[in-house]
Design an enzyme around this catalytic site. Structure first.
Site, PDB file in Angstrom:
ATOM      1  CG  HIS A 186      -8.628   5.927  -6.452  1.00 17.22           C
ATOM      2  ND1 HIS A 186      -8.178   7.229  -6.511  1.00 17.22           N
ATOM      3  CD2 HIS A 186      -7.596   5.211  -5.930  1.00 17.22           C
ATOM      4  CE1 HIS A 186      -6.946   7.297  -6.045  1.00 17.22           C
ATOM      5  NE2 HIS A 186      -6.573   6.076  -5.691  1.00 17.22           N
ATOM      6  CD  GLU A 245      -2.679   1.592   0.317  1.00 16.61           C
ATOM      7  OE1 GLU A 245      -3.184   2.730   0.319  1.00 16.61           O
ATOM      8  OE2 GLU A 245      -2.913   0.741  -0.563  1.00 16.61           O
ATOM      9  CG  HIS A 265      -0.897   2.399  -5.002  1.00 15.19           C
ATOM     10  ND1 HIS A 265      -2.096   2.909  -4.533  1.00 15.19           N
ATOM     11  CD2 HIS A 265      -0.952   2.521  -6.358  1.00 15.19           C
ATOM     12  CE1 HIS A 265      -2.827   3.309  -5.550  1.00 15.19           C
ATOM     13  NE2 HIS A 265      -2.167   3.086  -6.665  1.00 15.19           N
ATOM     14  CG  HIS A 277     -16.814  -7.188 -16.530  1.00 18.08           C
ATOM     15  ND1 HIS A 277     -16.520  -5.957 -17.077  1.00 18.08           N
ATOM     16  CD2 HIS A 277     -15.635  -7.846 -16.428  1.00 18.08           C
ATOM     17  CE1 HIS A 277     -15.220  -5.875 -17.295  1.00 18.08           C
ATOM     18  NE2 HIS A 277     -14.664  -7.014 -16.917  1.00 18.08           N
ATOM     19  CG  HIS A 337      -8.323  -8.418 -17.433  1.00 15.94           C
ATOM     20  ND1 HIS A 337      -8.520  -8.618 -18.786  1.00 15.94           N
ATOM     21  CD2 HIS A 337      -9.565  -8.199 -16.919  1.00 15.94           C
ATOM     22  CE1 HIS A 337      -9.801  -8.530 -19.075  1.00 15.94           C
ATOM     23  NE2 HIS A 337     -10.460  -8.265 -17.958  1.00 15.94           N
TER      24      HIS A 337
END
Length: 335
Positions: free
Chosen positions: A142, A77, A80, A249, A309
């Protein structure tokens, strides 16, 4: 291109690469269940680095007894956050450069101003992602913000560096725009699938739950706001709602295939030069993205494929943005 403008183009490209890295690292953090690896913001257990001494770890665990420190998740985290912070600084420099330079093109200035607004919004969303405990709506916003930053940086680079296109794609503006809009919706659906932990709801392909049209709870699947204080880590929806999200999706993927395929069939035979390269790149990236999506299911949702992906979605977006740029900008010279 003058040296100063060349350095500007290089800075835009560097920011773009950094933004793509932030998106892919963010996907890795989310998929490895490290989104709450640091339960506070902007630090981690009250510090700017992950606590690593026995006393500081004990203090961290006392401060957050419901979420004891897991060092590996916390570092994911924080890395990032560090990378996102670096991106913010680079974009700040870029915005100041555009506004202080002698280049008076209105489009670069508008794009840079929008970038600055998006960065501020992304900072807030990053904070709310943690403080609102991975609320899916915030996570998706986000993601949209990150993808928008990537697209705007790419447009800035195209505006400064791209070779002028011919006139052929101009005739296909509506198809190009529809393809872009459908792809954006599909990216949003992908974020909703991931943030609701619905990727594994259909473990078979081409069927879903052994059915071509599975039983699903669509009324619960797309509720955007479920109140405060709910921890969404691991997901809160029942299986039928997750099946609905995953299945929609998949339907979105079919829509993307159809719209981009239609654009390709209509425009490719008469395309030339850069237009043809952009269309080919879009096609290859689309096929790779579909293959990764199918591979995710067939191979049991491996982490590397899942991250790829997410990253491929960003590259596919850039290719469709390029086609739209060529269709709408045509042979207009960069300002």
């Amino acid at each position: 291109m003058e040296p100063d403008q060349r350095r500007y183009a290089q800075l835009v490209l560097f920011a773009l690469v950094l933004a793509l890295a932030v998106i892919m690292l963010g996907a890795y953090v989310r998929l490895s269940d490290a989104g709450l690896g640091c339960p506070d913001w902007p630090g981690c257990y009250g510090q700017l680095v992950v606590p690593d001494q026995a006393n500081s770890i004990a203090d961290a665990n006392r401060a957050y007894p419901d979420r004891p420190l897991e060092t590996s998740k916390a570092w994911k985290e924080m890395m990032h956050r560090y990378l996102a912070g670096a991106l913010g600084l680079v974009i700040l420099v870029l915005v100041l450069w555009v506004w202080k330079s002698g280049w008076h093109g209105s489009l670069p200035r508008r794009l840079s101003l929008l970038l600055a607004v998006l960065i501020v919004f992304q900072v807030l969303l990053g904070m709310w992602t943690v403080t609102l405990l991975l609320k899916p709506l915030v996570v998706v916003l986000h993601l949209i913000g990150g993808m928008s930053i990537v697209a705007l940086l790419w447009l800035l680079w195209l505006r400064r560096c791209a070779v002028s296109a011919g006139e052929n794609l101009r005739k296909h503006k509506p198809a190009a725009l529809v393809a872009l809009m459908v792809l954006v919706v599909q990216i949003i659906l992908g974020g909703w699938t991931s943030s609701n932990y619905a990727a594994t709801a259909c473990p078979d392909f081409p069927t879903c739950q052994q059915s071509l049209w599975p039983e699903a709870d669509y009324s619960e699947a797309f509720v955007l706001w479920r109140g405060l204080g709910v921890n969404y880590e691991g997901g809160v929806l029942e299986t039928p709602a997750r099946v609905a999200i995953h299945f929609v999706h998949r339907l979105g993927a079919i829509a993307v295939l159809f719209t981009i395929g239609f654009l390709l069939v209509r425009s490719f035979p008469e395309s030339r030069g850069l237009e043809r390269i952009a269309l080919l790149a879009m096609t290859v990236l689309l096929l790779l993205q579909v293959s990764l999506g199918i591979g995710l299911i067939k191979f049991g949702f491996p982490m590397l494929t899942a991250v790829a992906h997410n990253g491929m979605a960003a590259f596919l977006l850039l290719s469709v943005v390029t086609v739209n740029y060529l269709a709408f900008a045509g042979s207009e010279s960069s300002s």
